[in-house]
Design an enzyme around this catalytic site. Structure first.
Site, PDB file in Angstrom:
ATOM      1  N   GLU A   1      15.655  69.101  61.448  1.00 41.67           N
ATOM      2  CA  GLU A   1      15.597  69.531  60.050  1.00 41.67           C
ATOM      3  C   GLU A   1      14.180  70.022  59.741  1.00 41.67           C
ATOM      4  OE1 GLU A   1      15.720  66.433  57.014  1.00 41.67           O
ATOM      5  OE2 GLU A   1      17.262  67.574  55.960  1.00 41.67           O
TER       6      GLU A   1
ATOM      7  N   CYS B   1      18.708  68.781  51.205  1.00 39.77           N
ATOM      8  CA  CYS B   1      19.337  68.071  52.325  1.00 39.77           C
ATOM      9  C   CYS B   1      20.532  68.853  52.845  1.00 39.77           C
ATOM     10  CB  CYS B   1      19.767  66.688  51.878  1.00 39.77           C
ATOM     11  SG  CYS B   1      20.797  66.752  50.418  1.00 39.77           S
TER      12      CYS B   1
ATOM     13  N   GLY C   1      15.235  55.939  56.199  1.00 40.04           N
ATOM     14  CA  GLY C   1      16.554  55.360  55.955  1.00 40.04           C
ATOM     15  C   GLY C   1      16.855  54.208  56.907  1.00 40.04           C
TER      16      GLY C   1
ATOM     17  N   GLU D   1      21.990  58.450  52.145  1.00 40.11           N
ATOM     18  CA  GLU D   1      22.099  59.909  52.043  1.00 40.11           C
ATOM     19  C   GLU D   1      20.884  60.487  52.756  1.00 40.11           C
ATOM     20  OE1 GLU D   1      24.545  61.509  51.075  1.00 40.11           O
ATOM     21  OE2 GLU D   1      25.596  60.390  49.520  1.00 40.11           O
TER      22      GLU D   1
ATOM     23  N   GLY E   1      16.877  60.148  51.466  1.00 39.13           N
ATOM     24  CA  GLY E   1      15.614  60.540  52.067  1.00 39.13           C
ATOM     25  C   GLY E   1      15.798  60.826  53.539  1.00 39.13           C
ATOM     26  N   SER E   2      14.726  60.625  54.284  1.00 39.70           N
ATOM     27  CA  SER E   2      14.735  61.004  55.694  1.00 39.70           C
ATOM     28  C   SER E   2      15.439  59.946  56.553  1.00 39.70           C
ATOM     29  CB  SER E   2      13.294  61.176  56.178  1.00 39.70           C
ATOM     30  OG  SER E   2      12.599  59.963  55.980  1.00 39.70           O
TER      31      SER E   2
ATOM     32  N   LYS F   1      13.243  53.839  42.258  1.00 36.92           N
ATOM     33  CA  LYS F   1      11.899  54.233  42.699  1.00 36.92           C
ATOM     34  C   LYS F   1      11.893  55.713  43.075  1.00 36.92           C
ATOM     35  CE  LYS F   1       9.455  54.681  46.217  1.00 36.92           C
ATOM     36  NZ  LYS F   1       8.631  55.880  45.868  1.00 36.92           N
TER      37      LYS F   1
END
Ligand code: NAD
Length: 480
Positions: free
Chosen positions: A382, A282, A231, A248, A226-227, A173
Site C-alpha cells: 500500500e 484505504c 492493527g 479496518e 489504521g495500518s 482517539k
C-alpha cells in the site's frame, strides 16, 4: 488557543498540561496546538463512559431518545458544513469540495443509525410447550475507537453513530496528524444534547493515549482503523483483556477494466478511485488491471486527466490537495523510485510539483506507473498516495488471479458491459466490497464495509455494523 480534550462532557487540558502541534499540510506551517491526552486522561474518559452507560440520562433513556439526539447531530453537522469542511481541509489538506462531501457523509451516518436506535430487536426461539425463550441485544458497553487521519470526520462518525444508536458509549482517539474535526464533532454532539460521558474525545499520540486505550482493562470493545502493523499491535493489547475488535486496515484494491467496458465511465471511476484524497484512502483503487486491447486508450485518457489536474492547497479547492505529512510524502517518492528500479515506467507525474501557491506544502503529482507486473512491490504494498500501478492482463482467469494475488482484500471494481462476466468475476474476488461499473457509492453509509485477509475483520457501515456494538443475551423461561 489550545484545542482541548472532551471528557465527561467537559473540555479539559491534558492531566499533565502536555500539548502537541498540528501542521497544515498545504503550507507545511503550524495549524493548531492540541492537548495531548495521557494514560490518566484515558482512565478518566473510560470511567466517564462507564458512568454514562449506567446513567438515567443515557443507559436509562428510551432508545427513541437516542435517535432524536442523533437526528439533531446530523442536522447540526449539515448546518455547519462550511465551517467543518474548511477545518477538515486545513487539517488534512483535502480539497474543500471533498471535505464538504465528507461532512455530508458524517451527517448521513447519524441520520441512518438514528432510525435504527429503537429497532434493535431480538428473537423468540421455539422450545416447545412450557417454554418461552427470547433474545435481547444489549449494548456491548464502552467502545474504544482509534481512527486515522485521512477521513477524520467521516470515520469518527462511522464509528460513533452505530455505537451510540446501540446504546453504547465511546472513547475516541483521533490521529495526531489530523484531530481537529473529531474534537469539533464531540463538541457538537454535546451541544445537541448528548449526555456527558457518552462520547469522549482524546487527541494524542498513538503510542501513549492510543496504547493506553487499546490496553485498558475496562473497555468492552475496540474499533481500530489504521495500518496493518498498528492493527496487529492493538489487537494483541485488546486480546489480553478478551476485548473484541473490529479491524479496518489497509488495501491494494484492484479496478479491473475489460476491453468491452464503457471507457468514459471507467476513466472517471478509475481516476477518482486513486486520486481522491490524494490516494490516501484505504479503499483507493490503487491497482489498475486492464485488458490488453483497452490498455493504450485507457492509459492515454487517464494520462490526460492526470495532467489536467490542479494540485494545490485544500482550501483553494483544487482537484487534488497535499499529502498529509513530509514523512508520507517521502515514502510515496520512495515507492515511485522502487517501482522504477523494478522496471515500471512513470507514464505521468512521479515528482513533487512546483507552483506559486505550493510553498512548503507536501504536494505530489498525480502519478501513473505503467508496465507494472503483479509481483512488484508497487503492485503489492500500500503506497497510500496518488500513484496508480497499471498491470495488463489477457484473460478473465488471469485478471481474477492477479486481483486476488494480494495480502489485502478490501474493495474491487469490475468494468465491463457483459453482465455475466461481471457477476462471475464479482463472485470470485476475495474482497469485502465489489463494485460493478462504479467505484464507491457516495460514502457507502448503508453498505457493509470491511476487509478480507489482511484488510481486517468485522464490518462497519450499514446495519451489519451493529453486530459489533451489541451483545446477545438469551433468556429462557419455563412456565407451567
Ligand atoms: P496508523 O496505523 O499509523 O494510525 C492509526 C491510529 O492508530 C492513529 O490514531 C494513531 O495515533 C494510532 N496508533 C498508532 N500507534 C499506536 C499504538 N501503538 N497503539 C494504539 N494506537 C496507535 O495509520 P494511519 O497512518 O493514521 O492511517 C493510514 C492507514 O490506515 C492505512 O494503512 C490505511 O489503509 C488505513 N485505513 C483504513 C481504513 C479502513 O476503513 N479500512 C480507513 C482509513 C485508513
Amino acid at each position: 488557543m489550545i484545542e482541548q480534550l472532551i471528557i465527561d462532557g467537559q473540555r479539559a487540558g491534558a492531566s499533565d498540561g502536555g500539548t502537541f502541534e498540528v501542521c497544515d499540510p498545504s503550507t507545511g506551517g503550524p495549524l493548531a496546538t492540541v492537548a495531548k491526552a495521557t494514560k490518566a486522561d484515558v482512565d478518566r474518559a473510560v470511567t466517564a463512559a462507564h458512568a454514562a452507560l449506567d446513567s438515567k440520562a443515557w443507559g436509562g433513556a428510551p432508545p427513541a431518545e437516542r435517535g432524536r439526539i442523533m437526528i439533531r447531530i446530523a442536522q447540526s453537522l449539515r448546518d455547519r458544513t462550511e465551517e467543518l469542511a474548511t477545518l477538515e481541509s486545513r487539517d488534512n489538506g483535502k480539497p474543500l469540495k471533498q471535505a464538504r462531501a465528507d461532512v455530508q457523509v458524517a451527517a448521513r451516518y447519524f441520520e441512518f443509525f438514528a432510525g435504527i436506535a429503537d429497532k434493535i430487536m431480538g428473537n423468540t426461539i421455539p422450545l416447545g410447550p412450557g417454554f418461552l425463550d427470547y433474545t435481547v441485544r444489549e449494548p456491548i458497553g464502552v467502545s474504544a475507537q482509534i481512527i486515522p487521519w485521512n477521513y477524520p470526520i467521516q470515520i469518527g462518525a462511522r464509528g460513533i453513530a452505530p455505537a451510540i444508536a446501540a446504546g453504547c458509549t465511546v472513547v475516541l482517539k483521533p490521529a495526531e496528524d489530523a484531530p481537529m474535526t473529531a474534537i469539533r464533532l464531540g463538541e457538537l454532539a454535546l451541544e445537541c444534547g448528548l449526555p456527558p460521558g457518552v462520547v469522549n474525545v482524546l487527541p494524542g499520540m498513538g503510542t501513549e493515549a492510543g496504547a493506553a486505550l487499546a490496553s485498558h482493562p475496562d473497555i468492552n470493545q475496540l474499533t481500530f482503523t489504521g495500518s496493518v502493523s498498528v492493527g496487529i499491535a492493538v489487537a494483541k493489547m485488546a486480546a489480553d483483556n478478551v476485548v473484541p475488535v473490529v479491524m479496518e486496515l489497509g488495501g491494494k484494491s484492484p479496478n479491473i477494466v475489460f476491453d468491452d467496458a464503457d471507457l468514459d465511465l471507467a476513466v472517471q471511476g478509475v481516476a477518482n478511485a486513486i486520486f481522491q484524497n490524494a490516494g490516501q484512502t484505504c479503499s483507493a483503487g490503487s491497482r489498475l488491471l486492464v485488458q490488453r486491447k483497452a490498455h493504450d486508450a485507457l492509459v492515454a485518457r487517464l494520462a490526460d486527466r492526470a495532467k489536467g489536474m490542479r494540485v494545490g492547497p485544500g482550501v483553494s479547492d483544487p482537484d487534488m490537495g497535499p499529502i498529509i505529512s513530509k514523512k508520507q510524502l517521502e515514502m510515496i517518492e520512495g515507492y515511485v523510485k522502487i517501482g522504477q528500479r523494478e522496471g515500471a515506467q512513470v507514464a505521468v507525474g512521479g515528482e513533487r510539483p512546483s507552483g506559486p501557491d505550493l510553498g512548503q506544502g507536501f504536494f505530489f503529482q498525480p502519478t501513473l506507473l505503467d508496465r507494472v507486473s503483479p509481483d512488484m512491490r508497487v503492485a503489492q504494498e500500500e503506497i497510500f498516495g496518488p500513484v496508480l500501478a497499471i498491470i495488463v492482463f489477457d484473460e478473465v482467469e488471469e485478471a481474477i488471479a492477479i486481483a486476488n494475488r494480494s495480502q489485502y482484500g478490501l474493495v474491487a471494481g469490475v468494468w465491463t458491459r457483459d453482465i455475466n462476466k461481471a457477476m462471475a468475476v464479482a463472485s470470485r474476488i476475495k474482497a469485502g466490497q465489489v463494485y460493478i461499473n462504479t467505484y464507491g457509492a457516495g460514502g457507502g453509509v448503508e453498505l457493509p464495509f470491511g476487509g478480507y485477509k489482511k484488510s481486517g475483520y468485522g464490518r462497519e457501515k450499514g446495519l451489519d455494523s451493529l453486530a459489533s456494538y451489541t451483545q446477545i443475551k438469551n433468556v429462557c423461561v419455563k412456565f407451567a
